[in-house]
Design a protein around this motif. Sequence first.
Motif, short mmCIF file in Angstrom:
data_model
loop_
_atom_site.label_atom_id
_atom_site.label_comp_id
_atom_site.label_asym_id
_atom_site.label_seq_id
_atom_site.Cartn_x
_atom_site.Cartn_y
_atom_site.Cartn_z
N GLN A 63 -33.16 -5.35 17.89
CA GLN A 63 -34.32 -6.06 18.44
C GLN A 63 -34.11 -7.15 19.21
OE1 GLN A 63 -37.15 -7.04 15.33
NE2 GLN A 63 -38.57 -8.00 16.54
N LEU A 64 -32.95 -8.05 18.91
CA LEU A 64 -32.56 -9.13 19.82
C LEU A 64 -32.25 -8.47 21.00
CD1 LEU A 64 -30.50 -11.26 17.26
CD2 LEU A 64 -32.73 -11.80 18.45
N ALA A 65 -31.62 -7.66 21.20
CA ALA A 65 -30.92 -6.98 22.46
C ALA A 65 -32.30 -6.42 23.12
CB ALA A 65 -29.99 -5.88 22.09
N LYS A 66 -32.98 -5.67 22.53
CA LYS A 66 -34.41 -5.03 23.28
C LYS A 66 -35.12 -6.38 23.65
CE LYS A 66 -38.57 -2.39 22.31
NZ LYS A 66 -39.33 -1.77 21.35
N GLN A 67 -35.26 -7.31 23.16
CA GLN A 67 -36.01 -8.61 23.55
C GLN A 67 -35.28 -9.43 24.53
OE1 GLN A 67 -38.43 -8.60 19.56
NE2 GLN A 67 -37.47 -10.40 19.86
N GLY A 68 -34.01 -9.11 24.78
CA GLY A 68 -33.33 -9.73 25.85
C GLY A 68 -32.87 -11.17 25.34
N PHE A 69 -32.73 -11.49 24.09
CA PHE A 69 -32.48 -12.78 23.27
C PHE A 69 -31.04 -13.25 24.37
CE2 PHE A 69 -30.03 -15.38 20.52
CZ PHE A 69 -30.95 -16.54 20.34
N LYS A 71 -29.48 -12.72 26.94
CA LYS A 71 -29.62 -12.88 28.13
C LYS A 71 -30.53 -14.18 28.73
CE LYS A 71 -30.93 -10.49 32.49
NZ LYS A 71 -31.57 -9.21 33.08
N ALA A 72 -31.28 -14.45 27.89
CA ALA A 72 -32.32 -15.44 28.31
C ALA A 72 -31.90 -16.75 27.46
CB ALA A 72 -33.92 -15.13 27.84
N PHE A 73 -31.14 -16.72 26.44
CA PHE A 73 -31.13 -17.88 25.52
C PHE A 73 -29.33 -18.18 25.70
CE2 PHE A 73 -29.94 -20.31 21.73
CZ PHE A 73 -31.01 -21.40 21.98
N PRO A 74 -29.15 -19.29 25.78
CA PRO A 74 -29.86 -20.67 26.40
C PRO A 74 -30.05 -20.54 27.74
CG PRO A 74 -27.61 -21.31 26.29
CD PRO A 74 -27.63 -19.81 25.99
N ASN A 106 -38.87 -23.54 24.43
CA ASN A 106 -39.75 -23.03 23.34
C ASN A 106 -40.26 -21.68 23.45
OD1 ASN A 106 -41.45 -23.29 20.69
ND2 ASN A 106 -42.99 -23.11 22.27
N ARG A 107 -40.63 -21.44 24.71
CA ARG A 107 -41.12 -20.23 25.38
C ARG A 107 -40.03 -19.13 25.32
NH1 ARG A 107 -46.00 -19.23 28.07
NH2 ARG A 107 -44.95 -17.18 27.87
N VAL A 108 -38.78 -19.55 25.77
CA VAL A 108 -37.54 -18.36 25.85
C VAL A 108 -37.25 -17.81 24.28
CG1 VAL A 108 -35.10 -18.18 25.70
CG2 VAL A 108 -36.33 -19.45 27.66
N LEU A 109 -37.53 -18.72 23.18
CA LEU A 109 -37.10 -18.66 21.78
C LEU A 109 -38.40 -17.72 21.38
CD1 LEU A 109 -35.55 -21.91 20.64
CD2 LEU A 109 -34.41 -19.56 20.78
N TRP A 114 -38.62 -14.24 18.24
CA TRP A 114 -39.49 -14.13 17.22
C TRP A 114 -39.43 -12.73 16.83
CZ3 TRP A 114 -44.58 -16.69 18.24
CH2 TRP A 114 -44.45 -18.18 18.18
N GLY A 115 -39.51 -12.17 15.49
CA GLY A 115 -39.33 -11.04 14.90
C GLY A 115 -38.13 -10.93 14.16
#
Length: 139
Positions: A63-69, A71-74, A106-109, A114-115
């Motif tokens: 799910q983290l990969a699907k949501q691009g965690f 890639k976007a964080f930090p 905050n928005r990146v997280l 979330w999930g």
Amino acid sequence: MMRIVMHVAVVAAIAGGPIASAKAQGASAPQTSSATATPENAVLLTVFLRHDQSRPLSELNAQLAKQGFYKAFPPPGVEVVSWSVVMGIGQIITLRFPASRIREVNRVLEDTAWGPYRTEFYPTYDYKSVGMSEHEKAQ
């Protein structure tokens, strides 16, 4: 002591600023800022990413990969001071960045973590030099 007061002042400034400006800007995504952290504008933020223990790790990572965690964080220009896995809790990350970028972080997280994770945020300041100094005085 002055360093602690400065960090507390920055955290206090954050508490009054972004909430009002976020309401004025609506729900649109925050603008990415290239501002760098300096002693005058930096804030430390400790983020708890508490994992969902009802789901297996492979499912959470998918799910983290699907949501691009990852890639976007930090976000670019946000310094990772520490990033630890705490067994039974999840991950604890301390970030340093200009106070003006708190909404962006905050928005990146919100958008990517979330999930799989339940997020908690704690304004933080570096106390090591003060604590060690007090320890040395007490010896």
